[in-house]
Write a protein that holds these residues in place. Sequence first.
Motif, PDB file in Angstrom:
ATOM      1  N   GLU A  27     -62.142 -74.881 -64.795  1.00 15.31           N
ATOM      2  CA  GLU A  27     -62.498 -73.465 -64.898  1.00 15.31           C
ATOM      3  C   GLU A  27     -64.002 -73.202 -64.829  1.00 15.31           C
ATOM      4  O   GLU A  27     -64.426 -72.168 -64.315  1.00 15.31           O
ATOM      5  CB  GLU A  27     -61.962 -72.890 -66.226  1.00 15.31           C
ATOM      6  N   ILE A  28     -64.803 -74.114 -65.387  1.00 10.50           N
ATOM      7  CA  ILE A  28     -66.226 -73.819 -65.591  1.00 10.50           C
ATOM      8  C   ILE A  28     -67.136 -74.640 -64.680  1.00 10.50           C
ATOM      9  O   ILE A  28     -68.085 -74.110 -64.097  1.00 10.50           O
ATOM     10  CB  ILE A  28     -66.613 -74.040 -67.072  1.00 10.50           C
ATOM     11  N   GLN A  29     -66.863 -75.919 -64.546  1.00 10.11           N
ATOM     12  CA  GLN A  29     -67.796 -76.762 -63.792  1.00 10.11           C
ATOM     13  C   GLN A  29     -67.947 -76.354 -62.326  1.00 10.11           C
ATOM     14  O   GLN A  29     -69.051 -76.469 -61.778  1.00 10.11           O
ATOM     15  CB  GLN A  29     -67.420 -78.239 -63.944  1.00 10.11           C
ATOM     16  N   PRO A  30     -66.907 -75.850 -61.646  1.00  6.94           N
ATOM     17  CA  PRO A  30     -67.138 -75.367 -60.275  1.00  6.94           C
ATOM     18  C   PRO A  30     -68.134 -74.206 -60.218  1.00  6.94           C
ATOM     19  O   PRO A  30     -68.895 -74.089 -59.253  1.00  6.94           O
ATOM     20  CB  PRO A  30     -65.741 -74.938 -59.819  1.00  6.94           C
ATOM     21  N   VAL A  31     -68.156 -73.367 -61.258  1.00 11.24           N
ATOM     22  CA  VAL A  31     -69.119 -72.264 -61.313  1.00 11.24           C
ATOM     23  C   VAL A  31     -70.520 -72.819 -61.535  1.00 11.24           C
ATOM     24  O   VAL A  31     -71.494 -72.382 -60.905  1.00 11.24           O
ATOM     25  CB  VAL A  31     -68.748 -71.259 -62.423  1.00 11.24           C
ATOM     26  N   PHE A  32     -70.640 -73.805 -62.428  1.00  9.90           N
ATOM     27  CA  PHE A  32     -71.936 -74.469 -62.626  1.00  9.90           C
ATOM     28  C   PHE A  32     -72.446 -75.058 -61.315  1.00  9.90           C
ATOM     29  O   PHE A  32     -73.629 -74.980 -61.006  1.00  9.90           O
ATOM     30  CB  PHE A  32     -71.815 -75.595 -63.657  1.00  9.90           C
ATOM     31  N   GLN A  33     -71.538 -75.687 -60.565  1.00 10.53           N
ATOM     32  CA  GLN A  33     -71.920 -76.306 -59.293  1.00 10.53           C
ATOM     33  C   GLN A  33     -72.466 -75.255 -58.333  1.00 10.53           C
ATOM     34  O   GLN A  33     -73.519 -75.438 -57.713  1.00 10.53           O
ATOM     35  CB  GLN A  33     -70.709 -77.011 -58.681  1.00 10.53           C
ATOM     36  N   GLN A  34     -71.768 -74.149 -58.243  1.00 12.96           N
ATOM     37  CA  GLN A  34     -72.157 -73.068 -57.328  1.00 12.96           C
ATOM     38  C   GLN A  34     -73.519 -72.472 -57.716  1.00 12.96           C
ATOM     39  O   GLN A  34     -74.418 -72.350 -56.884  1.00 12.96           O
ATOM     40  CB  GLN A  34     -71.075 -71.985 -57.370  1.00 12.96           C
ATOM     41  N   ILE A  35     -73.657 -72.107 -58.986  1.00 10.10           N
ATOM     42  CA  ILE A  35     -74.913 -71.493 -59.438  1.00 10.10           C
ATOM     43  C   ILE A  35     -76.039 -72.523 -59.418  1.00 10.10           C
ATOM     44  O   ILE A  35     -77.167 -72.226 -59.014  1.00 10.10           O
ATOM     45  CB  ILE A  35     -74.746 -70.901 -60.848  1.00 10.10           C
ATOM     46  N   GLY A  36     -75.736 -73.742 -59.850  1.00  8.62           N
ATOM     47  CA  GLY A  36     -76.753 -74.794 -59.894  1.00  8.62           C
ATOM     48  C   GLY A  36     -77.310 -75.114 -58.523  1.00  8.62           C
ATOM     49  O   GLY A  36     -78.523 -75.273 -58.360  1.00  8.62           O
TER      50      GLY A  36
END
Length: 200
Positions: free
Chosen positions: A25-34
């Motif tokens: 749920e969260i790490q793909p968003v971190f990847q995108q923003i990061g």
Amino acid sequence: MFEESSFDVFQVPGLEARMAAIRSEIQPVFQQIGEALVRELETALDRTFYLHIAQHRRRSVHPPENTWAAVGEGKRGYKMAPHFQIGIWPEYVFMWLSIIDQPKGQKSYAETLLAALPEIKALPQDFVINKDHTTAPYFPLSEAKPALERLASVKKSEFQLGRVIPRESTLWQNPENAQEEILATYRQLLPFYELLTKKS
């Protein structure tokens, strides 16, 4: 982008189950923003940056109460120097410029930011500070000076400057606007990062 289900992850019981939810749920968003932040920083500063997504590998029993990713210039880690963080507690998403875990230049970093206090206080009023990366409370910019004085004199102190977006914010309903708001926050923090990492 972060959704209601992102914040609900912290209600999942058990270490393995919660970590599975964080990864999906969260790490793909971190990847995108990061990745977007890395591109911005490398363009702005002409230096190499690295994305580090927290894996919580040292945990053996208790599931994490929050999770984060960091962007910094260290390939092997980020805590040894000022860096940027994107992360999530059950109540909010945070964007920080972080000085944590007793980096070698801690006193010098504190003195640099104390000298830049007028510029810190000139940031928009929704900017806040955090004094301990392991706890959720954050404080107004009016508390920056004592927090930085403590950072200069107390080894175990920490300082994070940035912005939070509450879980209930309508911003999450528009992923493109949410990402732009997040990246805009880092752009406003960039001058302070430059001061902290200026090569003499």
